[in-house]
Motif scaffolding. Sequence first.
Motif, PDB file in Angstrom:
ATOM      1  N   SER A   1       0.900  -1.317  -0.044  1.00  0.00           N
ATOM      2  CA  SER A   1      -0.007  -0.043  -0.105  1.00  0.00           C
ATOM      3  C   SER A   1       0.822   1.383   0.064  1.00  0.00           C
ATOM      4  O   SER A   1       1.942   1.434   0.531  1.00  0.00           O
ATOM      5  CB  SER A   1      -0.919  -0.019   1.199  1.00  0.00           C
ATOM      6  OG  SER A   1      -1.560   0.996   1.237  1.00  0.00           O
ATOM      7  N   ALA A   2       0.100   2.343  -0.423  1.00  0.00           N
ATOM      8  CA  ALA A   2       0.935   3.594  -0.575  1.00  0.00           C
ATOM      9  C   ALA A   2       0.220   4.277   0.449  1.00  0.00           C
ATOM     10  O   ALA A   2       0.223   5.627   0.536  1.00  0.00           O
ATOM     11  CB  ALA A   2       0.941   4.463  -1.897  1.00  0.00           C
ATOM     12  N   ALA A   3      -0.699   3.794   1.516  1.00  0.00           N
ATOM     13  CA  ALA A   3      -1.424   4.608   2.400  1.00  0.00           C
ATOM     14  C   ALA A   3      -0.567   4.487   3.689  1.00  0.00           C
ATOM     15  O   ALA A   3       0.186   3.728   3.887  1.00  0.00           O
ATOM     16  CB  ALA A   3      -2.746   3.901   2.950  1.00  0.00           C
ATOM     17  N   ASP A   4      -0.867   5.578   4.545  1.00  0.00           N
ATOM     18  CA  ASP A   4      -0.383   5.940   5.839  1.00  0.00           C
ATOM     19  C   ASP A   4      -0.914   4.821   6.633  1.00  0.00           C
ATOM     20  O   ASP A   4      -2.247   4.849   6.872  1.00  0.00           O
ATOM     21  CB  ASP A   4      -0.429   7.176   6.433  1.00  0.00           C
ATOM     22  CG  ASP A   4       0.462   8.216   5.444  1.00  0.00           C
ATOM     23  OD1 ASP A   4       1.549   7.991   5.250  1.00  0.00           O
ATOM     24  OD2 ASP A   4       0.116   9.209   5.007  1.00  0.00           O
ATOM     25  N   LEU A   5      -0.365   3.913   7.418  1.00  0.00           N
ATOM     26  CA  LEU A   5      -0.944   2.966   8.045  1.00  0.00           C
ATOM     27  C   LEU A   5      -0.496   2.772   9.384  1.00  0.00           C
ATOM     28  O   LEU A   5       0.461   3.537   9.856  1.00  0.00           O
ATOM     29  CB  LEU A   5      -0.532   1.564   7.431  1.00  0.00           C
ATOM     30  CG  LEU A   5      -1.015   1.412   5.906  1.00  0.00           C
ATOM     31  CD1 LEU A   5      -0.799   0.137   5.398  1.00  0.00           C
ATOM     32  CD2 LEU A   5      -2.807   1.225   5.923  1.00  0.00           C
ATOM     33  N   ASP A   6      -1.230   2.328  10.493  1.00  0.00           N
ATOM     34  CA  ASP A   6      -1.120   2.056  11.887  1.00  0.00           C
ATOM     35  C   ASP A   6       0.570   1.321  11.983  1.00  0.00           C
ATOM     36  O   ASP A   6       1.035   0.593  11.081  1.00  0.00           O
ATOM     37  CB  ASP A   6      -2.021   1.210  12.414  1.00  0.00           C
ATOM     38  CG  ASP A   6      -1.940   1.173  13.905  1.00  0.00           C
ATOM     39  OD1 ASP A   6      -1.139  -0.314  14.245  1.00  0.00           O
ATOM     40  OD2 ASP A   6      -2.327   1.640  14.588  1.00  0.00           O
ATOM     41  N   ASP A   7       0.977   1.524  13.054  1.00  0.00           N
ATOM     42  CA  ASP A   7       2.486   1.063  13.508  1.00  0.00           C
ATOM     43  C   ASP A   7       2.255  -0.595  13.535  1.00  0.00           C
ATOM     44  O   ASP A   7       3.312  -1.341  13.138  1.00  0.00           O
ATOM     45  CB  ASP A   7       2.801   1.413  14.912  1.00  0.00           C
ATOM     46  CG  ASP A   7       4.241   0.899  15.178  1.00  0.00           C
ATOM     47  OD1 ASP A   7       5.287   1.138  14.603  1.00  0.00           O
ATOM     48  OD2 ASP A   7       4.302   0.239  16.226  1.00  0.00           O
ATOM     49  N   ARG A   8       1.135  -1.204  13.666  1.00  0.00           N
ATOM     50  CA  ARG A   8       1.191  -2.792  13.572  1.00  0.00           C
ATOM     51  C   ARG A   8       1.413  -3.058  12.137  1.00  0.00           C
ATOM     52  O   ARG A   8       1.858  -4.329  11.991  1.00  0.00           O
ATOM     53  CB  ARG A   8      -0.034  -3.387  13.953  1.00  0.00           C
ATOM     54  CG  ARG A   8      -1.310  -3.125  13.170  1.00  0.00           C
ATOM     55  CD  ARG A   8      -2.655  -3.510  13.563  1.00  0.00           C
ATOM     56  NE  ARG A   8      -3.664  -2.897  12.982  1.00  0.00           N
ATOM     57  CZ  ARG A   8      -4.810  -3.677  12.987  1.00  0.00           C
ATOM     58  NH1 ARG A   8      -5.117  -4.744  13.606  1.00  0.00           N
ATOM     59  NH2 ARG A   8      -5.800  -3.019  12.185  1.00  0.00           N
ATOM     60  N   TYR A   9       1.312  -2.461  11.046  1.00  0.00           N
ATOM     61  CA  TYR A   9       1.713  -2.522   9.777  1.00  0.00           C
ATOM     62  C   TYR A   9       3.119  -2.078   9.333  1.00  0.00           C
ATOM     63  O   TYR A   9       3.831  -2.754   8.800  1.00  0.00           O
ATOM     64  CB  TYR A   9       0.731  -2.067   8.815  1.00  0.00           C
ATOM     65  CG  TYR A   9      -0.755  -2.928   8.974  1.00  0.00           C
ATOM     66  CD1 TYR A   9      -0.745  -4.214   9.027  1.00  0.00           C
ATOM     67  CD2 TYR A   9      -2.001  -2.141   9.285  1.00  0.00           C
ATOM     68  CE1 TYR A   9      -2.124  -5.092   9.240  1.00  0.00           C
ATOM     69  CE2 TYR A   9      -3.065  -2.663   9.458  1.00  0.00           C
ATOM     70  CZ  TYR A   9      -3.248  -3.831   9.428  1.00  0.00           C
ATOM     71  OH  TYR A   9      -4.238  -4.716   9.588  1.00  0.00           O
ATOM     72  N   THR A  10       3.417  -0.717   9.781  1.00  0.00           N
ATOM     73  CA  THR A  10       4.410  -0.214   9.382  1.00  0.00           C
ATOM     74  C   THR A  10       5.899  -0.825   9.974  1.00  0.00           C
ATOM     75  O   THR A  10       6.870  -0.623   9.559  1.00  0.00           O
ATOM     76  CB  THR A  10       4.553   1.188   9.703  1.00  0.00           C
ATOM     77  OG1 THR A  10       4.182   1.543  10.849  1.00  0.00           O
ATOM     78  CG2 THR A  10       3.452   2.019   8.668  1.00  0.00           C
ATOM     79  N   ARG A  11       5.656  -1.032  11.227  1.00  0.00           N
ATOM     80  CA  ARG A  11       6.894  -1.679  11.999  1.00  0.00           C
ATOM     81  C   ARG A  11       7.326  -2.973  11.202  1.00  0.00           C
ATOM     82  O   ARG A  11       8.587  -2.898  11.020  1.00  0.00           O
ATOM     83  CB  ARG A  11       6.551  -1.928  13.344  1.00  0.00           C
ATOM     84  CG  ARG A  11       7.592  -2.255  14.351  1.00  0.00           C
ATOM     85  CD  ARG A  11       7.237  -2.509  15.821  1.00  0.00           C
ATOM     86  NE  ARG A  11       5.936  -2.931  15.966  1.00  0.00           N
ATOM     87  CZ  ARG A  11       5.380  -4.341  15.769  1.00  0.00           C
ATOM     88  NH1 ARG A  11       6.347  -5.230  15.327  1.00  0.00           N
ATOM     89  NH2 ARG A  11       4.239  -4.672  15.946  1.00  0.00           N
ATOM     90  N   PRO A  12       6.649  -4.033  11.103  1.00  0.00           N
ATOM     91  CA  PRO A  12       7.035  -5.309  10.342  1.00  0.00           C
ATOM     92  C   PRO A  12       7.587  -4.902   8.789  1.00  0.00           C
ATOM     93  O   PRO A  12       8.594  -5.436   8.252  1.00  0.00           O
ATOM     94  CB  PRO A  12       5.898  -6.112  10.353  1.00  0.00           C
ATOM     95  CG  PRO A  12       5.182  -5.611  11.340  1.00  0.00           C
ATOM     96  CD  PRO A  12       5.264  -4.228  11.572  1.00  0.00           C
TER      97      PRO A  12
ATOM     98  N   GLU B   1       4.591 -15.486   8.665  1.00  0.00           N
ATOM     99  CA  GLU B   1       4.091 -14.522   9.579  1.00  0.00           C
ATOM    100  C   GLU B   1       4.997 -13.372  10.078  1.00  0.00           C
ATOM    101  O   GLU B   1       4.558 -12.569  10.663  1.00  0.00           O
ATOM    102  CB  GLU B   1       3.493 -15.444  10.754  1.00  0.00           C
ATOM    103  CG  GLU B   1       2.828 -16.826  10.350  1.00  0.00           C
ATOM    104  CD  GLU B   1       1.504 -16.165   9.869  1.00  0.00           C
ATOM    105  OE1 GLU B   1       0.847 -15.283  10.431  1.00  0.00           O
ATOM    106  OE2 GLU B   1       0.947 -16.749   8.786  1.00  0.00           O
ATOM    107  N   GLU B   2       6.126 -13.595   9.707  1.00  0.00           N
ATOM    108  CA  GLU B   2       7.092 -12.260  10.108  1.00  0.00           C
ATOM    109  C   GLU B   2       8.151 -12.008   9.227  1.00  0.00           C
ATOM    110  O   GLU B   2       8.305 -12.920   8.407  1.00  0.00           O
ATOM    111  CB  GLU B   2       7.855 -12.617  11.460  1.00  0.00           C
ATOM    112  CG  GLU B   2       8.000 -14.036  11.823  1.00  0.00           C
ATOM    113  CD  GLU B   2       9.158 -14.697  11.125  1.00  0.00           C
ATOM    114  OE1 GLU B   2      10.142 -13.605  11.077  1.00  0.00           O
ATOM    115  OE2 GLU B   2       9.571 -15.786  10.761  1.00  0.00           O
ATOM    116  N   PRO B   3       8.545 -10.913   9.160  1.00  0.00           N
ATOM    117  CA  PRO B   3       9.761 -10.528   8.145  1.00  0.00           C
ATOM    118  C   PRO B   3      10.916 -11.216   7.928  1.00  0.00           C
ATOM    119  O   PRO B   3      11.162 -11.658   6.705  1.00  0.00           O
ATOM    120  CB  PRO B   3      10.159  -9.224   8.475  1.00  0.00           C
ATOM    121  CG  PRO B   3       8.941  -8.298   9.324  1.00  0.00           C
ATOM    122  CD  PRO B   3       8.514  -9.584  10.055  1.00  0.00           C
ATOM    123  N   ALA B   4      11.512 -11.743   8.883  1.00  0.00           N
ATOM    124  CA  ALA B   4      12.618 -12.762   8.793  1.00  0.00           C
ATOM    125  C   ALA B   4      12.280 -14.235   8.015  1.00  0.00           C
ATOM    126  O   ALA B   4      13.017 -14.605   7.078  1.00  0.00           O
ATOM    127  CB  ALA B   4      13.442 -12.900   9.884  1.00  0.00           C
ATOM    128  N   GLY B   5      11.200 -14.600   8.325  1.00  0.00           N
ATOM    129  CA  GLY B   5      10.619 -15.785   7.604  1.00  0.00           C
ATOM    130  C   GLY B   5      10.656 -15.597   6.199  1.00  0.00           C
ATOM    131  O   GLY B   5      10.647 -16.612   5.237  1.00  0.00           O
TER     132      GLY B   5
END
Length: 187
Positions: A8-19, A163-167
């Motif tokens: 997305s190009a939208a500004d999103l909540d930290d639960r999405y931006t952090r990962p 489920e997570e970035p490293a994976g």
Amino acid sequence: MRICVFLSAADLDDRYTRPAREFAELLGKGGHTLVWGGSDSGLMKVVADGVQETGGRLCGVSVTFLAASARPGADEMVIAENLAERKRLLVEKADAVVVMVGGTGTLDEATEVLELKKHGHTDKPVVLLNTAGFYDGLKAQLRRMEDEGFLPRPLADLVFFAEEPAGALACLEAATSTAAAVGQGVG
């Protein structure tokens, strides 16, 4: 590795931006190139910043009607005439694809690359980064399609759900190193 990220190009909540930022930093530190929609806003900006700040390269593919929001300072920026050409170029320029959270545009990109893969038009690894369970519904729908005979190939051959970035990155690196070994006659 050149990794296309649909997001997305939208500004999103930290639960999405952090990962997303975490994944971007892993890409940059790994010396990878981000191939993305070229936008300098929202989640696209977060990921581009993370890759660039940690040493990775940026290859943007924008589209004529969004060119004004294209990121300045990308290593490469291509402006496509329309969305169909943009999707084609994004996939062509990448060795692998990651789908992050997004709206209908991201879903369109994801289903197109899965359709290409289903029909053997690409063998690039595809990972859906299921941040905060965002793609649980899509995962269930794809499993139902597989169970009821709508997919001619096993779902596991089409996409990996991380489920997570490293994976997500580990899956891509393993898939591309296996493909390289097979291409060299090893394996």
